[in-house]
Design a protein around this motif. Sequence first.
Motif, PDB file in Angstrom:
ATOM      1  N   ASN A 154     -11.241  10.163   0.333  1.00 18.36           N
ATOM      2  CA  ASN A 154     -10.086   9.498  -0.242  1.00 18.36           C
ATOM      3  C   ASN A 154      -8.865  10.283   0.246  1.00 18.36           C
ATOM      4  N   ILE A 155      -8.170   9.763   1.257  1.00 17.74           N
ATOM      5  CA  ILE A 155      -7.120  10.499   1.945  1.00 17.74           C
ATOM      6  C   ILE A 155      -5.780   9.809   1.735  1.00 17.74           C
ATOM      7  N   PHE A 156      -4.819  10.573   1.225  1.00 16.34           N
ATOM      8  CA  PHE A 156      -3.468  10.067   1.016  1.00 16.34           C
ATOM      9  C   PHE A 156      -2.504  10.743   1.961  1.00 16.34           C
ATOM     10  N   GLY A 157      -1.519   9.990   2.429  1.00 21.18           N
ATOM     11  CA  GLY A 157      -0.420  10.529   3.203  1.00 21.18           C
ATOM     12  C   GLY A 157       0.825  10.562   2.338  1.00 21.18           C
ATOM     13  N   GLY A 205      16.326  12.844  -4.194  1.00 23.27           N
ATOM     14  CA  GLY A 205      15.535  12.598  -3.001  1.00 23.27           C
ATOM     15  C   GLY A 205      14.544  11.466  -3.156  1.00 23.27           C
ATOM     16  N   TYR A 206      13.713  11.371  -2.158  1.00 25.61           N
ATOM     17  CA  TYR A 206      12.770  10.265  -2.012  1.00 25.61           C
ATOM     18  C   TYR A 206      11.409  10.829  -1.614  1.00 25.61           C
ATOM     19  N   ILE A 207      10.352  10.212  -2.129  1.00 18.07           N
ATOM     20  CA  ILE A 207       8.996  10.541  -1.710  1.00 18.07           C
ATOM     21  C   ILE A 207       8.168   9.260  -1.750  1.00 18.07           C
ATOM     22  N   GLN A 208       7.245   9.153  -0.797  1.00 21.60           N
ATOM     23  CA  GLN A 208       6.319   8.016  -0.808  1.00 21.60           C
ATOM     24  C   GLN A 208       4.915   8.533  -0.550  1.00 21.60           C
ATOM     25  N   PHE A 209       3.951   7.799  -1.078  1.00 21.79           N
ATOM     26  CA  PHE A 209       2.555   8.132  -0.820  1.00 21.79           C
ATOM     27  C   PHE A 209       1.777   6.857  -0.572  1.00 21.79           C
ATOM     28  N   TYR A 210       0.670   7.005   0.150  1.00 22.33           N
ATOM     29  CA  TYR A 210      -0.106   5.835   0.551  1.00 22.33           C
ATOM     30  C   TYR A 210      -1.516   6.286   0.899  1.00 22.33           C
ATOM     31  N   LEU A 211      -2.454   5.416   0.645  1.00 18.12           N
ATOM     32  CA  LEU A 211      -3.842   5.654   1.016  1.00 18.12           C
ATOM     33  C   LEU A 211      -3.957   5.440   2.521  1.00 18.12           C
ATOM     34  N   ILE A 212      -4.533   6.417   3.213  1.00 16.80           N
ATOM     35  CA  ILE A 212      -4.703   6.316   4.664  1.00 16.80           C
ATOM     36  C   ILE A 212      -5.796   5.286   4.954  1.00 16.80           C
ATOM     37  N   GLU A 213      -5.463   4.309   5.782  1.00 18.68           N
ATOM     38  CA  GLU A 213      -6.397   3.232   6.114  1.00 18.68           C
ATOM     39  C   GLU A 213      -7.379   3.684   7.188  1.00 18.68           C
ATOM     40  N   GLU A 214      -8.450   2.929   7.355  1.00 17.05           N
ATOM     41  CA  GLU A 214      -9.564   3.319   8.223  1.00 17.05           C
ATOM     42  C   GLU A 214      -9.141   3.621   9.666  1.00 17.05           C
ATOM     43  N   GLU A 215      -8.270   2.802  10.236  1.00 18.89           N
ATOM     44  CA  GLU A 215      -7.863   3.008  11.632  1.00 18.89           C
ATOM     45  C   GLU A 215      -7.143   4.347  11.800  1.00 18.89           C
ATOM     46  N   HIS A 270       0.808  -1.216   0.000  1.00 16.11           N
ATOM     47  CA  HIS A 270       0.000   0.000   0.000  1.00 16.11           C
ATOM     48  C   HIS A 270       0.847   1.275   0.000  1.00 16.11           C
ATOM     49  N   VAL A 271       2.182   1.138   0.106  1.00 22.39           N
ATOM     50  CA  VAL A 271       3.074   2.298   0.077  1.00 22.39           C
ATOM     51  C   VAL A 271       3.744   2.351  -1.297  1.00 22.39           C
ATOM     52  N   PHE A 272       3.584   3.485  -1.965  1.00 20.25           N
ATOM     53  CA  PHE A 272       4.194   3.698  -3.278  1.00 20.25           C
ATOM     54  C   PHE A 272       5.475   4.500  -3.055  1.00 20.25           C
TER      55      PHE A 272
END
Length: 177
Positions: free
Chosen positions: A92-95, A71-81, A57-59
């Motif tokens: 639809n929330i991404f971190g 550099g580096y960057i990652q994005f991921y869909l924030i899970e329900e918890e 789930h982490v890109f």
Amino acid sequence: MLLFQNGKIQVRKLAEKDKPLLTKWLSDSAVLKFYEGRDYPFDIDKVNRNFYGDENHVFRCIVLFEGKEIGYIQFYLIEEELKATYGYSEGNIFGIDQFIGETGYWNQGIGTLLVKSMVNFLIEDRKADYVVMDPQAKNGRALRCYEKCGFHKVKWLPKHELHEGEYQDCWLMEYKK
């Protein structure tokens, strides 16, 4: 695989060939002061465990500026918890998390361009309603960058992140579409 380009910034998927870059950046005390902690330097084994695992789930991505990996960057869909912890009930929330590992590229507006570009990508391509980050409260340079990019502080997160042996206060920052 290139995910997007915005002017001089490109973001591509992390590849096996990037292991030495991550090892170099994440063993630099200047970078570690803000990302992971100076008491937590990386070697190739730690890079393998932390960046090449099976967290689907982490890109994970590499950032290029004028064709050079910086550099580096990652994005991921924030899970329900985590949504509930942060106070969201829907959307639809991404971190995102990022760092510029080549310190010679700091303080030139590249981080601002990167964050704005990633937010635009997530809204346009991934249909994000919100993009969130949780930077340490003491990282003034990062907070100013994110505010320039349209993020707002929405929730104080006391003792949220273990950094250099102590739990640090953080801000939940939000960009709303």
